[in-house]
Design an enzyme around this catalytic site. Structure first.
Site, mmCIF file in Angstrom:
data_model
loop_
_atom_site.group_PDB
_atom_site.id
_atom_site.type_symbol
_atom_site.label_atom_id
_atom_site.label_comp_id
_atom_site.label_asym_id
_atom_site.label_seq_id
_atom_site.Cartn_x
_atom_site.Cartn_y
_atom_site.Cartn_z
ATOM 1 N NE ARG A 36 -2.807 0.435 3.417
ATOM 2 C CZ ARG A 36 -3.707 0.071 4.334
ATOM 3 N NH1 ARG A 36 -4.975 0.040 4.010
ATOM 4 N NH2 ARG A 36 -3.335 -0.270 5.542
ATOM 5 C CB VAL A 73 -8.723 0.289 -4.688
ATOM 6 C CG1 VAL A 73 -9.818 0.305 -5.726
ATOM 7 C CG2 VAL A 73 -7.527 1.117 -5.163
ATOM 8 C CD GLU A 74 -3.462 -1.422 -2.758
ATOM 9 O OE1 GLU A 74 -2.759 -0.639 -2.104
ATOM 10 O OE2 GLU A 74 -3.011 -2.124 -3.681
ATOM 11 N N GLY A 75 -8.323 0.051 0.824
ATOM 12 C CA GLY A 75 -8.724 0.774 2.026
ATOM 13 C C GLY A 75 -9.264 2.138 1.652
#
Length: 756
Positions: free
Chosen positions: A314, A436-438
């Site tokens: 991330r 995305v990704e949190g």
């Protein structure tokens, strides 16, 4: 047990245990995943700048440089984002083949398994350049090298799993995806309804102990063409085939896409950006126990595995795309502001435009600085989940601000889609990066400070661990040690914050950094105030701080700014303090101090315990927390940097693709027009002074030579080509797709699967 522990700490321990809510398993695993680095220094209130400045800078090896100059440049020349998104709706087969051949999918896989074994910085540089040539290409490359089977296998896989899967992934023989998000479980992993039940079944003709999976995932990048699926699910053992426990927790397994019961192939369209993305479904999918990544020892540890992988991935992929977008937006908009004229002057001379240009220049410098520092830390073994969360959220926020500013200045040029629009795909990528990704709302409001204060604070995690200790005597003793050290830390920070606040940070600690020294002093001032306010919020709100999301978000904003400004100052030092870059450093720091001032002021206005908020305001910011921000003169200087060719401008926007080697490229046309307009600027002034509008008229009147007139005409023609927008014949809209006259046939997904 000491007198203090028995008669003072013990009652405090009981009170603390009663008000402090228990951490959920997912919270604990997220906090325990990864480590800490510079984020921990910022929580001390007196960061050790020697630690920052002595850290090795991000640097490419000769092999990595050769890859950037060779395969990456070649890939950028091959892609045509308009064709990919509006005609093919996919990368063409020859590009997928090229990605396999050159091992783009194995950048992070060690060489011993056939991968490239690149550093985090090389990974970031590849994504940065490819994304500016094609967002679809960039995403297709980043995902297998970010959160997915490859990263998880390297971190947690068994030797047998690594030996089998990693070479196949590196060669592109297997296309991976990772299934986490489902309809009811996005950020809330505990709500996951995807299950894996331990049972016996037939696998490859033999009856074995395994898992029967039922799942429904969505938003999964590469799912439509994936040949192997990394899958997160809740594992259950109702028949107690493994032991007495029934609910075994979140687990991660590798599932070949060809396994009976797996359904994939349908596609989502993420904001009209056509990278491969779609749902995954599985009904009664049986896999053996050996499918669990890491084997049976990793049952129930899936969430910690995912958070550990995210602590690295991330912090690389999306920040790299965001930094690339900011740099591309800055360079292209600066050039366009010089080429585009209104009222007979370049639009970049209008102060309103310069305000946006300055923001673009500042964001490009700040994001690239943070990207470099974060990658250097990862390559040095520091995997901070808090820093990764800061980077993901604030890089994508700044990408949105930058692309919006670029659109404001380009106006209709950016609004009209077509091959001539070099900004459209970055604009469409913004909401993808934000969510995305949190999702950023969750990341900003709950994760950055909420997890950061526990993980990076010098004493809080020790205190919480003591509160959770079942042995009460040991718990009180451990709590006594951590709590009173915390009290001492708070008093020290109170003196620091008050002293630095009342002296405006003039005597705060700072390294000898030349003209940037004053910014380090302010960083020390704000760090002390942040550390003190963090402790105040913990004391006055206790466990309720978790539910006071806006309080947590503002504290997280301050922590984020402290990190981003640290990265900015580190970059300036690594570059050997070039005077030409100092205005950018000044602008970024002044804007960061302004943002922190607003966050502090809003915290003082909204902290529930008003006497403490009033005391903090008077102690740390007796003359007000808000700052004016960069001056108009400084903003003008930064704006002009984008409109004049220079080494500083090239440093600011290095590592992005500008159309070199392509026969047709809108951004290359802009670069050429910019160079010609700058070259003929003195001649243009001569015409304006004589009130002559055309080069031909100037030549006829003897004001310029024939060669000069031709050069002016060439510049005008180049500018007109850049300013032009696309228009399509009406019949192009009669069908479902917008096609070029000579468009290639749409890629057949099944053909692509066969080539995999």
């Amino acid at each position: 047990m000491s007198f203090r522990a028995r008669y003072i700490t013990r009652p405090l321990f009981g009170w603390a245990r009663s008000v402090m809510p228990a951490m959920s398993d997912t919270e604990r695993e997220a906090i325990e995943a990864g480590g800490v680095w510079w984020d921990a220094e910022l929580f001390t209130g007196t960061p050790d700048y020697d630690k920052l400045l002595s850290a090795a800078p991000a640097k490419l090896t000769e092999e990595e440089k050769a890859f950037m100059d060779g395969p990456v440049q070649e890939l950028c020349r091959m892609v045509d984002d308009w064709d990919i998104n509006w005609n093919r709706h996919d990368l063409p087969p020859e590009i997928w083949d090229f990605l396999r051949e050159k091992r783009f999918f194995g950048m992070i896989i060690p060489k011993q398994y056939g991968g490239l074994g690149f550093s985090a910085f090389a990974h970031s540089e590849v994504i940065r350049m490819v994304s500016t040539a094609s967002v679809t290409g960039g995403v297709s490359v980043m995902v297998p090298n970010s959160l997915g089977p490859g990263e998880l296998l390297m971190l947690f896989g068994t030797d047998e799993q690594r030996d089998y899967w990693l070479p196949r992934l590196a060669r592109g023989e297997e296309i991976p995806c990772f299934g986490l998000t489902s309809e009811h479980a996005g950020s809330d992993a505990a709500a996951m309804v995807d299950t894996g039940v331990v049972t016996r079944g037939t696998y490859e003709g033999e009856e074995v102990l395994g898992i029967r999976l039922n799942f429904s995932k969505r938003y999964i990048t590469l799912a439509p063409i994936a040949t192997v699926i990394g899958l997160a699910f809740k594992m259950k053992d109702p028949d107690h085939l493994l032991g007495s426990q029934e609910d075994l927790g979140i687990t991660v397994a590798l599932v070949p896409a060809s396994t009976p019961g797996v359904k994939r192939g349908e596609r989502h369209i993420p904001a009209m950006t056509f990278f491969q993305n779609g749902p995954l479904e599985g009904e009664d999918v049986f896999v053996p126990m050996s499918a669990i990544i890491g084997g049976e020892a990793q049952i129930g540890k899936g969430w910690r595995m995912l958070m550990g992988a995210l602590a690295a991935g991330r912090g690389i992929s999306l920040p790299s795309l965001s930094s690339a977008a900011a740099s591309f937006a800055a360079r292209s908009t600066g050039a366009y502001s010089r080429v585009r004229r209104q009222f007979n002057i370049p639009v970049g001379q209008f102060e309103g435009v310069q305000e946006h240009l300055a923001q673009l220049a500042g964001a490009a410098y700040e994001l690239d600085s943070a990207r470099r520092l974060t990658c250097a830390a990862l390559d040095d073994g520091h995997k901070s989940g808090v820093i990764a969360a800061i980077m993901k959220a604030h890089a994508t926020y700044r990408m949105r601000e930058s692309v919006n500013s670029a659109y404001d200045i380009h106006s209709g040029k950016a609004v009209i889609d077509g091959p001539k629009n070099y900004l459209g795909n970055l604009y469409r990528a913004v909401p993808v990066g934000i969510t995305v990704e949190g999702a950023n709302i969750l990341t900003r409001n709950l994760m950055i400070f909420g997890q950061g204060v526990i993980r990076a604070h010098p004493f809080l995690l020790e205190e919480m661990t003591a509160l959770a200790e079942p042995d009460r005597e040991k718990a009180v003793a451990d709590f006594d040690k951590a709590f009173w050290a915390h009290v001492g830390h708070t008093f020290k920070n109170a003196f620091r914050a008050i002293g630095r606040g009342w002296t405006f940070g003039l005597f705060a600690p700072a390294p000898d950094a030349g003209k940037a020294t004053r910014h380090y002093r302010q960083l020390s001032r704000y760090s002390a105030a942040f550390a003190l306010l963090s402790d105040l919020a913990l004391v006055t709100l206790g466990g309720n701080l978790k539910r006071k999301e806006r309080i947590s978000a503002r504290l997280g904003d301050i922590l984020s700014e402290l990190y981003l400004l640290s990265a900015t100052l580190k970059r300036f030092e690594v570059d050997q303090r070039p005077d030409a870059d100092l205005p950018l450093v000044d602008y970024v720091c002044e804007r960061g101090f302004q943002k922190m001032g607003i966050a502090f002021a809003e915290l003082f206005d909204n902290l529930p315990f008003r006497p403490a908020a009033w005391l903090m305001r008077v102690a740390c910011f007796p003359f007000g927390a808000r700052r004016a921000g960069p001056s108009d003169r400084l903003a003008q200087t930064c704006a002009e940097m984008l409109m004049v060719p220079s080494e500083a401008r090239d440093r600011l926007t290095s590592g992005i693709y500008l159309g070199a080697g392509k026969e047709v490229s809108a951004i290359a046309d802009l670069e050429r027009a910019f160079a010609l307009v700058v070259e003929t600027d003195d001649l243009r002034r001569k015409l304006a002074k004589a009130k002559i509008r055309t080069p031909e008229e100037a030549r006829e009147k003897g004001l310029v030579t024939a060669e000069e007139a031709a050069r002016l005409a060439e510049a005008d023609e180049a500018a007109a080509k850049v300013i032009a927008v696309d228009a399509f014949p009406a019949e192009a809209f009669n069908g479902a797709e917008l096609l070029h006259e000579h468009a290639a046939p749409t890629t057949n997904v099944h053909d692509l699967k066969r080539t995999a």
